[in-house]
Enzyme design. Structure first.
Site, short mmCIF file in Angstrom:
data_model
loop_
_atom_site.label_atom_id
_atom_site.label_comp_id
_atom_site.label_asym_id
_atom_site.label_seq_id
_atom_site.Cartn_x
_atom_site.Cartn_y
_atom_site.Cartn_z
N THR A 85 -18.52 -5.91 -3.76
CA THR A 85 -17.55 -5.35 -4.71
C THR A 85 -17.16 -6.31 -5.80
O THR A 85 -16.64 -5.90 -6.85
CB THR A 85 -16.27 -4.92 -3.97
OG1 THR A 85 -15.63 -6.07 -3.40
CG2 THR A 85 -16.58 -3.91 -2.87
N CYS A 121 -4.54 -7.76 3.09
CA CYS A 121 -4.80 -6.58 2.25
C CYS A 121 -5.12 -5.37 3.13
O CYS A 121 -5.84 -5.47 4.14
CB CYS A 121 -5.96 -6.86 1.30
SG CYS A 121 -6.26 -5.51 0.12
N CYS A 166 -8.05 -8.39 -6.44
CA CYS A 166 -7.82 -7.04 -5.93
C CYS A 166 -6.57 -6.44 -6.57
O CYS A 166 -5.53 -7.11 -6.67
CB CYS A 166 -7.66 -7.09 -4.42
SG CYS A 166 -7.15 -5.53 -3.66
N CYS A 219 -9.42 -10.86 -2.04
CA CYS A 219 -8.15 -10.34 -1.49
C CYS A 219 -7.45 -11.39 -0.64
O CYS A 219 -8.03 -12.40 -0.26
CB CYS A 219 -8.41 -9.12 -0.61
SG CYS A 219 -9.27 -7.76 -1.38
N CYS A 255 -3.69 -5.79 -3.35
CA CYS A 255 -2.88 -6.86 -2.76
C CYS A 255 -2.49 -7.94 -3.76
O CYS A 255 -1.70 -8.83 -3.45
CB CYS A 255 -3.61 -7.50 -1.57
SG CYS A 255 -5.11 -8.41 -2.00
N ARG A 307 -10.18 -1.40 3.00
CA ARG A 307 -11.14 -1.27 4.09
C ARG A 307 -11.80 -2.62 4.38
O ARG A 307 -12.16 -3.35 3.46
CB ARG A 307 -12.20 -0.25 3.72
CG ARG A 307 -13.24 0.00 4.79
CD ARG A 307 -14.22 1.06 4.33
NE ARG A 307 -15.25 1.30 5.33
CZ ARG A 307 -16.25 2.16 5.19
NH1 ARG A 307 -16.32 2.90 4.08
NH2 ARG A 307 -17.15 2.31 6.13
#
Length: 356
Positions: free
Chosen positions: A38, A46, A73, A42, A76, A49
């Site tokens: 991605t 967080c 992110c 994070c 978070c 997923r």
């Protein structure tokens, strides 16, 4: 012998423990994880997923993750300051007065990038982390000397790891030994001039401007300098007259006195950390505006510090350039002023402010 301070080594991350923190969504974890698929990093807590382990990389700070090409992110917000990050940074600086603490190290303490630490700390405290640490040492050194400690004891108790460091840092505007004896052996030049605001005096050592005060008479103006440095050698210095003129112009015409000082003399704004914060806040009050003591305290992040702000204004050693005359009571009343309330009124009126 010259020594070079080496940057602190980056901490080694135990990847197994770090992964366990991610699985547990540990809110106390200080590491950060990034996901290769991605491109996002994070906090372990967080709620997004959980990624596959083989796609995860760990970092000690947001800055490290960003440097590796990952973005924060949005859920978070790992780059945002934690509620206690400022306290963590401040406590770390206070616990390590005997050495220079770099921004990389502070970033790891706060879980932020070095740039974010520098920016948020200065916004909250009014000074940079390095200035804060120097001010702490300076305040401690002053207290030690005033309490009768020997110069050597005071230097080491204040967190300087050598006497040369204390003298190089110049935290007093004069050497520690001279400060301890009321400026004994120090040569302070001065110049005076009559002004619409009474007699003005500026005083300076070879290190820079150390005094700018206002008084009713020339003799009283000179006495303010002698009272501040009772054991120093005080002498008239005609070359400082330009600074008097520049100070007057800064009130009457709005000229920036700090620009004049940069080419003529350094400015010695030495005090406690809180005083430095107040004095810096005072310099940020625009010409033609005022602030109440309570407003200034709130701006500094401590609404209960109104009296402390007033005391810091009262101990300002450089009138006009640090414009404590722009601070008034909550009702707009002039309240007190170190150099006289009527003089404060005249200074404000010269800046286009008519107060009650």
């Amino acid at each position: 012998m010259n020594t070079t301070l080496q940057p602190a080594a980056k901490p080694t991350i135990d990847t197994e423990s770090a992964w366990a923190q991610v699985l547990a969504r540990d809110p106390q974890a200080t590491i950060f994880y990034a996901v290769l698929t991605t491109g996002v990093f994070c906090r372990p807590a967080c709620t997004s997923r959980r990624p596959l382990r083989e796609n995860v990389r760990f970092f000690a700070s947001p800055g490290d993750a960003q440097a590796a090409g990952f973005r924060a992110c949005l859920r978070c917000k790992p780059s945002a300051a934690r509620g206690n990050s400022l306290d963590q940074v401040r406590k770390h600086l206070e616990a390590n007065l005997d050495r220079r603490v770099g921004l990389d190290e502070l970033g790891r303490v706060a879980g932020q990038s070095p740039f974010t630490v520098q920016r948020t700390f200065k916004q909250a405290m009014g000074v940079s982390p390095s200035q804060y640490q120097r001010a702490l040492r300076a305040g401690s050194l002053r207290s030690e000397l005033k309490n009768g400690a020997s110069v050597t004891e005071a230097i080491y108790n204040a967190g300087f790891n050598s006497s040369s460091r204390a003298y190089e840092a110049d935290p007093l505007g004069m050497t520690p030994a001279k400060f301890a004896s009321g400026g004994r052996g120090e040569r302070i030049g001065y110049a005076t001039a009559s002004s619409p605001f009474g007699w003005m005096i500026v005083g300076g050592t070879e290190r820079g401007l150390c005094w700018l005060a206002l008084a009713d008479t020339e003799a009283a103006a000179e006495q303010t300098l002698r009272d501040e440095f009772p054991a120093a050698e005080i002498h008239r210095d005609p070359s400082l007259a330009e600074l008097v003129i520049a100070a007057l112009d800064s009130v009457r015409e709005g000229r920036d006195l700090s620009e004049t000082l940069s080419s003529k003399s350094a400015l010695d704004l030495r005090g406690t950390v809180f005083q430095l914060r107040v004095w810096q806040a005072l310099r940020q009050i625009p010409r033609g505006q005022t602030r109440s003591y309570s407003q200034l305290a709130a701006d500094l992040g401590d609404a209960n510090a109104t009296r402390a702000v007033a005391r810091a204004c009262a101990t300002n050693r450089v009138a006009i350039l640090v414009p404590c005359h722009r601070v008034v009571g909550a009702s707009g009343s002039l309240t007190g002023y170190r150099w006289g309330v009527e003089r404060k009124r005249s200074l404000l009126e010269a800046e286009g402010i008519h107060s009650s």
